[in-house]
Design an enzyme around this catalytic site. Structure first.
Site, PDB file in Angstrom:
ATOM      1  NE  ARG A 218      -2.627  -1.486   3.410  1.00  0.00           N
ATOM      2  CZ  ARG A 218      -2.969  -2.678   3.905  1.00  0.00           C
ATOM      3  NH1 ARG A 218      -3.818  -3.459   3.255  1.00  0.00           N
ATOM      4  NH2 ARG A 218      -2.494  -3.101   5.053  1.00  0.00           N
ATOM      5  CG  PHE A 234     -10.487  -8.730  -5.873  1.00  0.00           C
ATOM      6  CD1 PHE A 234     -11.527  -9.651  -5.812  1.00  0.00           C
ATOM      7  CD2 PHE A 234      -9.751  -8.647  -7.054  1.00  0.00           C
ATOM      8  CE1 PHE A 234     -11.814 -10.481  -6.884  1.00  0.00           C
ATOM      9  CE2 PHE A 234     -10.038  -9.467  -8.129  1.00  0.00           C
ATOM     10  CZ  PHE A 234     -11.063 -10.390  -8.060  1.00  0.00           C
ATOM     11  CG  ASP A 256     -14.699  -6.168  -1.838  1.00  0.00           C
ATOM     12  OD1 ASP A 256     -13.471  -6.360  -1.741  1.00  0.00           O
ATOM     13  OD2 ASP A 256     -15.537  -6.938  -1.323  1.00  0.00           O
ATOM     14  CB  SER A 257     -18.566  -9.194  -4.172  1.00  0.00           C
ATOM     15  OG  SER A 257     -17.619  -9.955  -3.474  1.00  0.00           O
ATOM     16  CB  ALA A 286     -13.690  -8.457  -9.214  1.00  0.00           C
ATOM     17  CG  ASP A 306      -4.825  -7.971  -2.459  1.00  0.00           C
ATOM     18  OD1 ASP A 306      -4.295  -9.087  -2.564  1.00  0.00           O
ATOM     19  OD2 ASP A 306      -4.980  -7.388  -1.362  1.00  0.00           O
ATOM     20  CB  CYS A 346      -3.101 -14.325  -0.689  1.00  0.00           C
ATOM     21  SG  CYS A 346      -4.872 -14.436  -0.890  1.00  0.00           S
TER      22      CYS A 346
HETATM   23  N1  SAH Z   1      -6.632  -5.385  -0.969  1.00  0.00           N
HETATM   24  C1  SAH Z   1      -7.400  -5.464   0.246  1.00  0.00           C
HETATM   25  C2  SAH Z   1      -7.678  -6.910   0.642  1.00  0.00           C
HETATM   26  C3  SAH Z   1      -8.440  -7.721  -0.380  1.00  0.00           C
HETATM   27  S1  SAH Z   1      -9.174  -9.169   0.264  1.00  0.00           S
HETATM   28  C4  SAH Z   1      -6.688  -4.680   1.349  1.00  0.00           C
HETATM   29  O1  SAH Z   1      -5.564  -4.169   1.137  1.00  0.00           O
HETATM   30  O2  SAH Z   1      -7.244  -4.539   2.433  1.00  0.00           O
HETATM   31  C5  SAH Z   1     -10.155  -9.750  -1.043  1.00  0.00           C
HETATM   32  C6  SAH Z   1     -11.480  -9.060  -1.217  1.00  0.00           C
HETATM   33  O3  SAH Z   1     -12.100  -9.599  -2.380  1.00  0.00           O
HETATM   34  C7  SAH Z   1     -12.512  -9.210  -0.112  1.00  0.00           C
HETATM   35  O4  SAH Z   1     -12.857  -7.941   0.367  1.00  0.00           O
HETATM   36  C8  SAH Z   1     -13.742  -9.876  -0.772  1.00  0.00           C
HETATM   37  O5  SAH Z   1     -14.975  -9.310  -0.334  1.00  0.00           O
HETATM   38  C9  SAH Z   1     -13.520  -9.549  -2.224  1.00  0.00           C
HETATM   39  N2  SAH Z   1     -14.093 -10.469  -3.218  1.00  0.00           N
HETATM   40  C10 SAH Z   1     -14.097 -11.801  -3.221  1.00  0.00           C
HETATM   41  N3  SAH Z   1     -14.623 -12.294  -4.348  1.00  0.00           N
HETATM   42  C11 SAH Z   1     -14.996 -11.219  -5.109  1.00  0.00           C
HETATM   43  C12 SAH Z   1     -15.590 -11.038  -6.398  1.00  0.00           C
HETATM   44  N4  SAH Z   1     -15.908 -12.112  -7.159  1.00  0.00           N
HETATM   45  N5  SAH Z   1     -15.784  -9.796  -6.843  1.00  0.00           N
HETATM   46  C13 SAH Z   1     -15.461  -8.712  -6.097  1.00  0.00           C
HETATM   47  N6  SAH Z   1     -14.880  -8.823  -4.872  1.00  0.00           N
HETATM   48  C14 SAH Z   1     -14.657 -10.048  -4.385  1.00  0.00           C
END
Ligand code: SAH
Length: 402
Positions: A218, A234, A256-257, A286, A306, A346
């Site tokens: 970040r 995400f 984000d979902s 996404a 991410d 991850c």
């Molecule tokens: N980059 C963030 C962490 C991401 S965690 C940070 O720095 O804090 C992954 C995220 O993806 C979660 O918030 C989850 O809600 C979201 N997610 C999971 N599947 C998804 C999809 N199909 N579309 C959009 N978001 C999604």
């Protein structure tokens, strides 16, 4: 006495200080070790190898506490290990309100992670909050000792448990959350990271409330964001989005979902006094949204991908690889020439080499020349034990399209 004796030649990985004993390496078990009980692990010829925690329900049948024959596993042992982990963070990670204090195997405490959050208020009275996740029978059995050692080493009285993770099933353990010590956590703690304020909900947020592992990344986005149009896919509670805004991004679109995560993200914009008009939050899938944005002709200067762990285990690698390729392909197409892609995985089951291949394949299919500017990973509070490459779960690439 509980003794685990290995099959011939199965001692090799332990001699290299790898901390796991798989069920299929074991010839016999003497005594009746309960879940989490300490066992002595011996080679086939009777040589002492390690003291370990026994996990009768798991394929990882024992996790090493110590390779030192003279080191008993008692309260003093956990005090030393926890103290060492905390001292390392105090020496290496400064000025942040969110830090990983204990990272399992890398801290000689296999199966437990602990994050620490500090409220961003001036003065000595800032509230601290420890959040733990216990994922194996050994650390579960020693939970009280670990919690006592944590409060002693940090001076922070408040400890909350977030052991609501499905891998506990493999250990025969139920999922559990709740107070372990001190006061109930507030609804959110506002922690400061790289000069950005983030609301952390330790009770209902993902993992321990915040993705502490992405701190350095970040910060990197913050340094590259000036005057750029940014897409953060995400985004969770807006980690990278807020960093980009702090770094002077012209516009940030985030996807984000999770509606709850996005609501917190918008609270974060307010908490930092940023202009809400610079940010757009899309509560959507996404995969579909990336494609839609591309079709609508949207283009960006910086894209962050991410996603959550697509490969929970080795069986899911192929499907996960297709998902990573899909989002990276569209991510590349959404970039203007000279644009930057921060892309992550991850999934422990996808190693850095495979991830790079997937991303290279996505660039080729997008018909762009992409060059890697930097390989990325978690911060120094998530060390990787040299003997335990499996511990490397977060890998990322910073790429530029020509
Ligand atoms: N980059 C963030 C962490 C991401 S965690 C940070 O720095 O804090 C992954 C995220 O993806 C979660 O918030 C989850 O809600 C979201 N997610 C999971 N599947 C998804 C999809 N199909 N579309 C959009 N978001 C999604």
């Amino acid at each position: 006495m509980n003794i685990v004796t290995l099959k011939p030649s199965k001692e090799k990985s332990l001699l290299r200080r790898h901390p796991w004993v798989y069920a299929n390496a074991i010839e016999r078990v003497e005594g009746k070790p309960a879940p989490g009980a300490t066992v002595i692990v011996r080679a086939h010829d009777g040589r002492f190898l390690a003291r370990a925690a026994y996990s009768p329900h798991s394929q990882i049948r024992a996790r090493v506490w110590s390779f030192d024959e003279n080191e008993p596993i008692d309260h003093a042992f956990f005090k030393r290990r926890v103290q060492r982990a905390v001292a390392h963070r105090q020496a290496m990670v400064n000025g942040t309100g969110a830090v990983r204090l204990i990272f399992g195997e890398a801290d000689g405490l296999p199966g437990v992670i602990v994050d620490y959050y500090k409220e961003d208020v001036a003065g000595e009275n800032a509230r601290g909050q420890l959040v733990c996740q216990f994922m194996a029978a050994g650390v579960e059995a020693w939970k009280e000792a670990i919690v006592a050692a944590l409060t002693a080493a940090t001076g922070c009285p408040n400890v909350y448990e977030r052991s609501d993770v499905s891998i506990r099933e493999k250990e025969g353990l139920e999922q559990i959350t709740g107070l372990l010590a001190g006061d109930e956590p507030p609804e959110t703690i506002v922690a400061n990271e790289n000069g950005v304020r983030y609301h952390v909900d330790v009770r209902n947020g993902h993992k321990t409330g915040f993705y502490v592992d992405q701190r350095d990344n970040r910060a990197l986005v913050q340094t590259f964001a000036q005057d750029r149009e940014v897409l953060n896919c995400f985004c969770y509670t807006g980690g990278f989005s807020l960093a980009a805004m702090k770094g002077g991004a012209k516009r940030v679109v985030s996807i984000d979902s999770s509606g709850d995560a996005l609501a917190t993200a918008q609270k974060n914009v307010q908490a930092n006094g940023f202009d809400a008009d610079r940010a757009t939050w899309l509560d959507a899938d996404a995969f579909k949204t990336l494609r839609r944005l591309h079709e609508e002709g949207e283009r960006f200067d910086l894209v962050v991908l991410d996603p959550p762990k697509f490969a929970a285990s080795r069986e899911h690698v192929d499907r996960a690889a297709r998902a990573y390729k899909d989002i990276n392909l569209t991510g590349f197409k959404l970039l203007r020439p000279g644009g930057l892609l921060f892309t992550y995985s991850c999934s422990g089951a996808i190693d850095a080499e495979l991830f790079q291949k997937i991303v290279a394949g996505a660039a080729a299919d997008a018909k762009v020349d992409a060059r890697i500017l930097k390989r990325l990973g978690a911060g120094v509070d998530h060390p990787l034990l040299a003997a335990f490459p499996e511990g490397e779960y977060l890998k990322g690439l910073l790429l530029q399209v020509l």
